[in-house]
Design an enzyme around this catalytic site. Structure first.
Site, PDB file in Angstrom:
ATOM      1  N   TYR A   1      -1.669  -1.269  11.168  1.00 51.20           N
ATOM      2  CA  TYR A   1      -2.360  -1.642   9.430  1.00 51.20           C
ATOM      3  C   TYR A   1      -1.118  -1.159   8.482  1.00 51.20           C
ATOM      4  O   TYR A   1      -0.029  -2.498   7.743  1.00 51.20           O
ATOM      5  CB  TYR A   1      -3.225  -0.593   9.331  1.00 51.20           C
TER       6      TYR A   1
ATOM      7  N   SER B   1       0.765  -0.563  -0.062  1.00 47.66           N
ATOM      8  CA  SER B   1       0.409  -0.541  -0.136  1.00 47.66           C
ATOM      9  C   SER B   1       0.936   1.231  -0.220  1.00 47.66           C
ATOM     10  O   SER B   1       2.270   1.190   0.246  1.00 47.66           O
ATOM     11  CB  SER B   1      -0.703   0.050   1.267  1.00 47.66           C
TER      12      SER B   1
ATOM     13  N   LYS C   1       2.387  -3.554   6.752  1.00 48.25           N
ATOM     14  CA  LYS C   1       2.378  -3.576   5.152  1.00 48.25           C
ATOM     15  C   LYS C   1       4.248  -3.338   5.036  1.00 48.25           C
ATOM     16  O   LYS C   1       4.917  -4.381   4.581  1.00 48.25           O
ATOM     17  CB  LYS C   1       2.032  -2.939   4.388  1.00 48.25           C
TER      18      LYS C   1
HETATM   19  P1  NAD Z   1     -11.055  -6.584   1.208  1.00 46.34           P
HETATM   20  O1  NAD Z   1     -10.849  -6.648   2.937  1.00 46.34           O
HETATM   21  O2  NAD Z   1     -12.143  -6.728   0.740  1.00 46.34           O
HETATM   22  O3  NAD Z   1      -9.776  -7.434   0.954  1.00 46.34           O
HETATM   23  C1  NAD Z   1      -9.350  -8.518   1.491  1.00 46.34           C
HETATM   24  C2  NAD Z   1     -10.053 -10.101   1.561  1.00 46.34           C
HETATM   25  O4  NAD Z   1      -9.130 -10.647   2.554  1.00 46.34           O
HETATM   26  C3  NAD Z   1     -11.370 -10.515   2.091  1.00 46.34           C
HETATM   27  O5  NAD Z   1     -12.433 -11.037   1.152  1.00 46.34           O
HETATM   28  C4  NAD Z   1     -11.379 -10.942   3.956  1.00 46.34           C
HETATM   29  O6  NAD Z   1     -12.448 -11.668   4.223  1.00 46.34           O
HETATM   30  C5  NAD Z   1      -9.680 -11.741   3.318  1.00 46.34           C
HETATM   31  N1  NAD Z   1      -9.166 -12.515   4.260  1.00 46.34           N
HETATM   32  C6  NAD Z   1      -8.476 -10.938   5.570  1.00 46.34           C
HETATM   33  N2  NAD Z   1      -8.019 -12.517   6.188  1.00 46.34           N
HETATM   34  C7  NAD Z   1      -7.950 -12.890   5.526  1.00 46.34           C
HETATM   35  C8  NAD Z   1      -7.377 -14.921   6.278  1.00 46.34           C
HETATM   36  N3  NAD Z   1      -6.816 -14.686   7.166  1.00 46.34           N
HETATM   37  N4  NAD Z   1      -7.697 -15.477   5.927  1.00 46.34           N
HETATM   38  C9  NAD Z   1      -8.394 -15.174   4.293  1.00 46.34           C
HETATM   39  N5  NAD Z   1      -8.763 -14.785   4.167  1.00 46.34           N
HETATM   40  C10 NAD Z   1      -8.940 -13.132   4.794  1.00 46.34           C
HETATM   41  O7  NAD Z   1      -9.540  -5.888   0.884  1.00 46.34           O
HETATM   42  P2  NAD Z   1      -9.275  -5.152  -0.482  1.00 46.34           P
HETATM   43  O8  NAD Z   1      -9.748  -3.441  -0.730  1.00 46.34           O
HETATM   44  O9  NAD Z   1      -9.920  -5.867  -1.907  1.00 46.34           O
HETATM   45  O10 NAD Z   1      -7.596  -4.662  -0.018  1.00 46.34           O
HETATM   46  C11 NAD Z   1      -6.752  -6.549  -0.698  1.00 46.34           C
HETATM   47  C12 NAD Z   1      -5.866  -6.955  -0.390  1.00 46.34           C
HETATM   48  O11 NAD Z   1      -5.386  -4.841  -0.400  1.00 46.34           O
HETATM   49  C13 NAD Z   1      -5.626  -5.763   1.422  1.00 46.34           C
HETATM   50  O12 NAD Z   1      -4.301  -6.727   1.906  1.00 46.34           O
HETATM   51  C14 NAD Z   1      -4.976  -4.655   1.839  1.00 46.34           C
HETATM   52  O13 NAD Z   1      -4.603  -4.515   2.570  1.00 46.34           O
HETATM   53  C15 NAD Z   1      -4.678  -4.262   0.246  1.00 46.34           C
HETATM   54  N6  NAD Z   1      -4.607  -2.486   0.433  1.00 46.34           N
HETATM   55  C16 NAD Z   1      -6.018  -2.064  -0.052  1.00 46.34           C
HETATM   56  C17 NAD Z   1      -6.194  -0.636   0.005  1.00 46.34           C
HETATM   57  C18 NAD Z   1      -7.927  -0.983  -1.055  1.00 46.34           C
HETATM   58  O14 NAD Z   1      -8.030   0.772  -0.556  1.00 46.34           O
HETATM   59  N7  NAD Z   1      -8.620  -0.707  -0.567  1.00 46.34           N
HETATM   60  C19 NAD Z   1      -5.090  -0.125  -0.737  1.00 46.34           C
HETATM   61  C20 NAD Z   1      -4.162  -0.523  -0.651  1.00 46.34           C
HETATM   62  C21 NAD Z   1      -3.910  -1.214  -0.285  1.00 46.34           C
HETATM   63  C1  WQD Z   2      -9.013   9.767   0.130  1.00 48.72           C
HETATM   64  C2  WQD Z   2      -9.196  11.538   0.806  1.00 48.72           C
HETATM   65  C3  WQD Z   2      -9.795  12.133   2.871  1.00 48.72           C
HETATM   66  C4  WQD Z   2     -13.342  10.148   3.447  1.00 48.72           C
HETATM   67  C5  WQD Z   2      -7.568   5.580   3.029  1.00 48.72           C
HETATM   68  C6  WQD Z   2      -6.140   4.494   4.479  1.00 48.72           C
HETATM   69  C7  WQD Z   2      -5.027   4.368   3.139  1.00 48.72           C
HETATM   70  C8  WQD Z   2      -5.463   3.332   1.353  1.00 48.72           C
HETATM   71  C9  WQD Z   2      -6.331   3.545   1.780  1.00 48.72           C
HETATM   72  C10 WQD Z   2      -5.115   0.685   2.431  1.00 48.72           C
HETATM   73  C11 WQD Z   2      -9.006  12.199   1.763  1.00 48.72           C
HETATM   74  C12 WQD Z   2     -11.127  12.781   2.081  1.00 48.72           C
HETATM   75  C13 WQD Z   2     -12.252  10.562   3.029  1.00 48.72           C
HETATM   76  C14 WQD Z   2     -14.975  11.027   4.266  1.00 48.72           C
HETATM   77  C15 WQD Z   2     -13.366  12.969   3.408  1.00 48.72           C
HETATM   78  N1  WQD Z   2      -5.773   2.073   2.641  1.00 48.72           N
HETATM   79  N2  WQD Z   2     -12.183  12.094   2.695  1.00 48.72           N
HETATM   80  N3  WQD Z   2     -14.323  12.549   3.807  1.00 48.72           N
HETATM   81  O1  WQD Z   2      -7.415   8.236   3.497  1.00 48.72           O
HETATM   82  O2  WQD Z   2      -5.816   8.338   1.304  1.00 48.72           O
HETATM   83  O3  WQD Z   2      -6.579   6.132   2.104  1.00 48.72           O
HETATM   84  O4  WQD Z   2      -7.466   4.400   1.974  1.00 48.72           O
HETATM   85  O5  WQD Z   2      -4.045   0.334   2.221  1.00 48.72           O
HETATM   86  O6  WQD Z   2      -4.019   2.759   3.401  1.00 48.72           O
HETATM   87  O7  WQD Z   2      -5.496   5.286   4.758  1.00 48.72           O
HETATM   88  O8  WQD Z   2      -8.647   7.490   1.145  1.00 48.72           O
HETATM   89  O9  WQD Z   2     -10.495   7.574   0.793  1.00 48.72           O
HETATM   90  O10 WQD Z   2      -9.875   7.479   3.384  1.00 48.72           O
HETATM   91  O11 WQD Z   2      -9.305   9.907   1.664  1.00 48.72           O
HETATM   92  O12 WQD Z   2     -13.266  14.114   3.007  1.00 48.72           O
HETATM   93  O13 WQD Z   2     -15.446  10.739   4.344  1.00 48.72           O
HETATM   94  O14 WQD Z   2     -11.163  11.950   0.721  1.00 48.72           O
HETATM   95  O15 WQD Z   2      -9.616  13.119   4.108  1.00 48.72           O
HETATM   96  O16 WQD Z   2      -7.621  13.594   1.500  1.00 48.72           O
HETATM   97  P1  WQD Z   2      -6.676   7.695   2.048  1.00 48.72           P
HETATM   98  P2  WQD Z   2      -9.466   8.104   1.905  1.00 48.72           P
END
Ligand code: NAD
Ligand code: WQD
Length: 345
Positions: free
Chosen positions: A148, A124, A152
């Site tokens: 979190y 991430s 990562k």
């Molecule tokens: P999500 O929660 O929709 O998907 C994650 C999946 O992993 C879920 O289906 C959950 O049931 C499964 N899971 C969690 N722990 C588990 C375990 N111990 N065993 C088996 N399954 C398990 O999340 P997402 O948004 O699809 O994110 C996927 C990956 O990408 C995550 O690792 C997340 O940290 C990373 N990521 C997400 C974002 C984002 O904003 N969505 C941003 C950066 C990184």
């Molecule tokens: C985006 C922008 C907020 C909600 C998060 C995690 C990051 C990654 C992705 C996993 C910011 C603003 C948001 C609201 C708002 N996840 N906002 N009102 O914070 O960039 O990242 O998700 O790895 O680790 O921290 O994403 O969508 O929460 O916010 O004004 O109700 O929208 O302040 O500027 P963020 P976000």
């Protein structure tokens, strides 16, 4: 070619399953459904017209994971499974460390036992922490601000150590920026439990009438309109990035980090305006205080992924909003919605 997808029932995982099946890969999904629903995978099958195998297995259950590897000759793993809510990770850090780190350790140990050494890992942009200068390139010093993010960063380091111990490993660390949008069919998308933490799901839930107004967290940042700027990336572009990374790890060795972002930042108000423009729906909002821990501006330098993975994000902000809205409006209650879909029919 058989690919094991951990967390494949989740938001990014399900979209990646679609692209993997379309690209001709056989896939096995392992998910404990702690943050997802099985129906997402049924919809993946409907979108693609292809089959996949599913195991309701927790990565913390090493014996069950071992059994999955015994049943299949797996060529590579795409590892999405993890808990991802930043705020929750501050309240229950041990659960986050255990799930995300022990889960990954179990996975690596089982992979090692079966001689599987190709992995694409969901990292991430959170590993860049509080940076002053944009864009973020892969070489800048890493730092994180919450449990979190630390899971990562720690997993990235564990995977680097694994490669040092055995150079047959090939691992891509994909640092996603802000994934948004949904599959254009409207069949799968992001289905947050409870009140969404992220901006676009919050906007779509206001638009569909589930929430009354958006709270914009601060308008005093050093950005063009004062609101926070992020690199929003369409989830289908992100999913395709996984296919490119998979091809790369199948053909090379090493541990390589790649930013998956567009390289362009949009503010909160830009997102509201784009959403209103493509949907014709007004989004009432109120400016409130900054959210603790937020930075003003974050966007990627995606040059390394562009060059080495031959990947570039194509979908713009309006397509992100349009697809997010199609998913939300067809499925007002996410995957619990009992509706006959207009999509694909
Ligand atoms: P999500 O929660 O929709 O998907 C994650 C999946 O992993 C879920 O289906 C959950 O049931 C499964 N899971 C969690 N722990 C588990 C375990 N111990 N065993 C088996 N399954 C398990 O999340 P997402 O948004 O699809 O994110 C996927 C990956 O990408 C995550 O690792 C997340 O940290 C990373 N990521 C997400 C974002 C984002 O904003 N969505 C941003 C950066 C990184
Ligand atoms: C985006 C922008 C907020 C909600 C998060 C995690 C990051 C990654 C992705 C996993 C910011 C603003 C948001 C609201 C708002 N996840 N906002 N009102 O914070 O960039 O990242 O998700 O790895 O680790 O921290 O994403 O969508 O929460 O916010 O004004 O109700 O929208 O302040 O500027 P963020 P976000």
């Amino acid at each position: 070619m058989k690919v094991l997808v951990t967390g494949g029932a989740g938001y990014i995982g399900s979209h990646t399953c679609v692209e993997l099946l379309n690209a001709g890969y056989k896939i096995i999904v392992v998910d404990n459904l702690s943050n997802s629903k099985l129906v997402a995978l049924e919809r993946v099958k409907e979108i693609t017209g292809k089959e996949l195998e599913f195991y309701n297995v927790d990565l913390l259950d090493k014996v069950a994971l071992y059994q999955v590897f015994s049943n299949h000759r797996i060529d590579a793993v795409i590892h999405f499974a993890g808990l991802k809510a930043v705020g929750e990770s501050v309240s229950i850090p041990l659960k986050y460390y255990h799930n995300n780190i022990t889960g990954t350790l179990n996975l690596c140990e089982v992979m090692q036992a079966f001689g599987v050494n190709r992995m694409v890992f969901s990292s991430s942009a959170t590993v860049y922490g509080l940076q002053e200068d944009v864009p973020f390139s892969e070489e800048i010093p890493l730092q994180t601000t919450n449990p979190y993010g630390r899971t990562k960063l720690m997993v990235e380091e564990i995977l680097r150590d694994l490669y040092v111990s055995n150079q047959n490993w090939s691992i891509a660390l994909l640092r996603y920026f802000n994934p948004v949008g949904a599959h254009p069919s409207g069949y799968i998308g992001e289905d947050p439990s409870g009140i969404p933490n992220n901006l676009l799901p919050f906007i779509t839930q206001v638009a569909v009438g589930k929430l009354s107004e958006l709270k914009v967290f601060g308008n005093d940042y050093d950005t063009h309109d004062g609101t926070g700027v992020r690199d929003y990336i369409h989830v289908v572009d992100l999913a395709i990035g996984h296919i490119r990374a998979l091809e790369n790890v199948l053909n090379t060795a090493g541990v390589k980090a790649y930013n998956l972002g567009t390289g362009t930042g949009y503010s909160v108000l830009d997102m509201i305006n784009a959403f209103e423009k493509v949907t014709g729906i007004a989004i009432p909002y109120q400016i409130v205080d900054r959210r603790p821990g937020d930075i003003g501006t974050s966007y990627a330098n995606p040059t390394k992924a562009n060059k080495e993975l031959k990947w570039v994000a194509h979908k713009g902000i309006e397509e992100m909003c349009k697809d997010a809205w199609r998913w939300q409006s067809y499925n007002p209650n996410g995957f619990d919605t009992k509706v006959k879909h207009k999509a694909l029919k």
